[in-house]
Design a protein around this motif. Structure first.
Motif, PDB file in Angstrom:
ATOM      1  N   PRO A 208      33.571  -4.581   7.637  1.00  0.00           N
ATOM      2  CA  PRO A 208      34.205  -4.008   8.824  1.00  0.00           C
ATOM      3  C   PRO A 208      35.619  -3.528   8.528  1.00  0.00           C
ATOM      4  O   PRO A 208      36.225  -3.879   7.514  1.00  0.00           O
ATOM      5  CB  PRO A 208      34.217  -5.176   9.821  1.00  0.00           C
ATOM      6  CG  PRO A 208      33.266  -6.171   9.272  1.00  0.00           C
ATOM      7  CD  PRO A 208      33.243  -5.989   7.796  1.00  0.00           C
ATOM      8  N   ALA A 209      36.147  -2.726   9.450  1.00  0.00           N
ATOM      9  CA  ALA A 209      37.502  -2.195   9.275  1.00  0.00           C
ATOM     10  C   ALA A 209      38.525  -3.315   9.211  1.00  0.00           C
ATOM     11  O   ALA A 209      39.556  -3.203   8.553  1.00  0.00           O
ATOM     12  CB  ALA A 209      37.827  -1.230  10.412  1.00  0.00           C
ATOM     13  N   LYS A 210      38.236  -4.441   9.883  1.00  0.00           N
ATOM     14  CA  LYS A 210      39.145  -5.581   9.878  1.00  0.00           C
ATOM     15  C   LYS A 210      38.671  -6.677   8.928  1.00  0.00           C
ATOM     16  O   LYS A 210      39.025  -7.844   9.090  1.00  0.00           O
ATOM     17  CB  LYS A 210      39.305  -6.140  11.291  1.00  0.00           C
ATOM     18  CG  LYS A 210      39.983  -5.170  12.246  1.00  0.00           C
ATOM     19  CD  LYS A 210      40.191  -5.805  13.622  1.00  0.00           C
ATOM     20  CE  LYS A 210      40.879  -4.830  14.572  1.00  0.00           C
ATOM     21  NZ  LYS A 210      41.083  -5.434  15.921  1.00  0.00           N
ATOM     22  N   GLY A 233      36.099  -1.283   5.975  1.00  0.00           N
ATOM     23  CA  GLY A 233      35.756  -0.028   6.604  1.00  0.00           C
ATOM     24  C   GLY A 233      34.738   0.792   5.850  1.00  0.00           C
ATOM     25  O   GLY A 233      34.379   1.884   6.289  1.00  0.00           O
ATOM     26  N   LYS A 234      34.239   0.281   4.725  1.00  0.00           N
ATOM     27  CA  LYS A 234      33.253   1.021   3.939  1.00  0.00           C
ATOM     28  C   LYS A 234      32.036   0.147   3.680  1.00  0.00           C
ATOM     29  O   LYS A 234      32.004  -1.024   4.006  1.00  0.00           O
ATOM     30  CB  LYS A 234      33.866   1.491   2.611  1.00  0.00           C
ATOM     31  CG  LYS A 234      34.997   2.499   2.789  1.00  0.00           C
ATOM     32  CD  LYS A 234      35.493   3.007   1.444  1.00  0.00           C
ATOM     33  CE  LYS A 234      36.601   4.032   1.631  1.00  0.00           C
ATOM     34  NZ  LYS A 234      37.100   4.555   0.337  1.00  0.00           N
TER      35      LYS A 234
END
Length: 314
Positions: A208-210, A233-234
């Motif tokens: 996740p992005a976080k 995020g990837k």
């Protein structure tokens, strides 16, 4: 631009769209499979907490199987939600389960991790999801307390005056309130997926992005090693050629320990002449063949880190 060039560009664009459509046709069903957990809880004044969990299925045409069920709430589940339970098709109703426990002190996060497994044609898809239960108010009391008989209050006596303390000397400074600090937020939970086909064993994780960055090292029982670099995020993935007896050990640079996963061959891996494998379901025709080539050329990458132990489970 003349007509000849325009027609050539149009033909190339049309071919690209057909190839992308083939990729979506083949990859779409495999990427969609996931359990759909949710939960609510209520708390009583004595600290007893009741949590109601619900787990649905993302697939409308295929049942799944619960292969992992982990909760931060101590105690067993009551209801249909259980390990190895069949996950009904979407629309046939979710599985539900309840947990109760009396907590002392601050209430921790109430989390449920569910992993499910599907067998679609020549592909096995395993994916997990983690959810945090949301508050649903106070639990209704089991029984209403019997009211005690009303007593006549005694007359109130006037208290004697208390001599005020001497104000001589330096005044006592009132204690200052300690500064409150906001604890750092926990990284978001990763999404893990394991896909096993007749040809490959693929580990896929979404960061996740976080999330937090990390590196995973995957080693087979024959000593073949591959690394996964995960970035928030990837997505990242790594694949191994499938064969009977394949075992992959996964370790991470952010947690201790490792996990070994054995390859499970799908049921209808019928190797015919030349070792070719039949294509089933949506993988038919020239478009599907082109899609398989495109997928092999650019695999989607997915890897995620957690503060607790990370696992790929077959």
């Amino acid at each position: 631009m003349n007509r000849l060039k325009f027609r050539r560009v149009a033909a190339i664009a049309a071919g690209t769209l057909i190839g992308l459509a083939g990729v979506a046709t083949v990859a779409g069903p495999a990427m969609a499979h996931h359990p759909e957990p949710s939960g609510t809880y209520c708390a009583q004044p004595d600290g007893k907490v009741t949590v109601n969990w619900t787990v649905g299925n993302s697939e409308t045409d295929l049942e799944g199987t619960i292969t992992k069920l982990e909760s931060t709430v101590p105690g067993d589940f009551t209801g249909a939600l259980a390990l190895n339970a069949k996950l009904p098709k979407k629309g046939d109703g979710p599985l539900t389960g309840t947990q109760s426990h009396t907590f002392t002190g601050e209430l921790p996060e109430l989390k449920l991790t569910v992993e499910a497994r599907w067998e679609r044609g020549d592909r096995i898809i395993t994916e997990e999801r983690t959810v945090t239960a949301k508050p649903a108010g106070d639990c209704a009391p089991a029984e209403s307390p019997t009211p005690e008989p009303t007593k006549t209050p005694e007359p109130t006596k006037t208290p004697e005056a208390t001599p005020s303390p001497s104000t001589s000397g330096s005044p006592t400074a009132s204690p200052s309130s300690p500064a409150t600090t906001t604890p750092p937020s926990e990284p978001e939970e990763p999404v893990f997926r394991l896909e096993e086909t007749c040809d490959e064993m693929t580990f896929i994780v979404e960061n996740p992005a976080k999330g937090i960055p990390f590196t995973a090292t995957l080693t087979t029982e024959k000593g073949v090693t591959k690394k996964l670099e995960s970035t928030p995020g990837k997505t990242s993935s790594v694949s191994f050629d499938a064969y009977q007896g394949l075992k992959v050990t996964v370790s991470y640079d952010v947690v201790e320990g490792s996990e070994t996963i054995e390859y499970t061959q799908p049921k209808n891996c019928d190797k015919g002449e030349g070792g070719s494998l039949p294509l089933t379901g949506a993988a038919t025709g020239g478009i599907a063949a082109g899609a398989v080539v495109l997928l092999a050329a650019g695999a989607i990458l997915f890897v995620v880190a957690r503060r607790r132990r990370v696992r790929f489970t077959a």
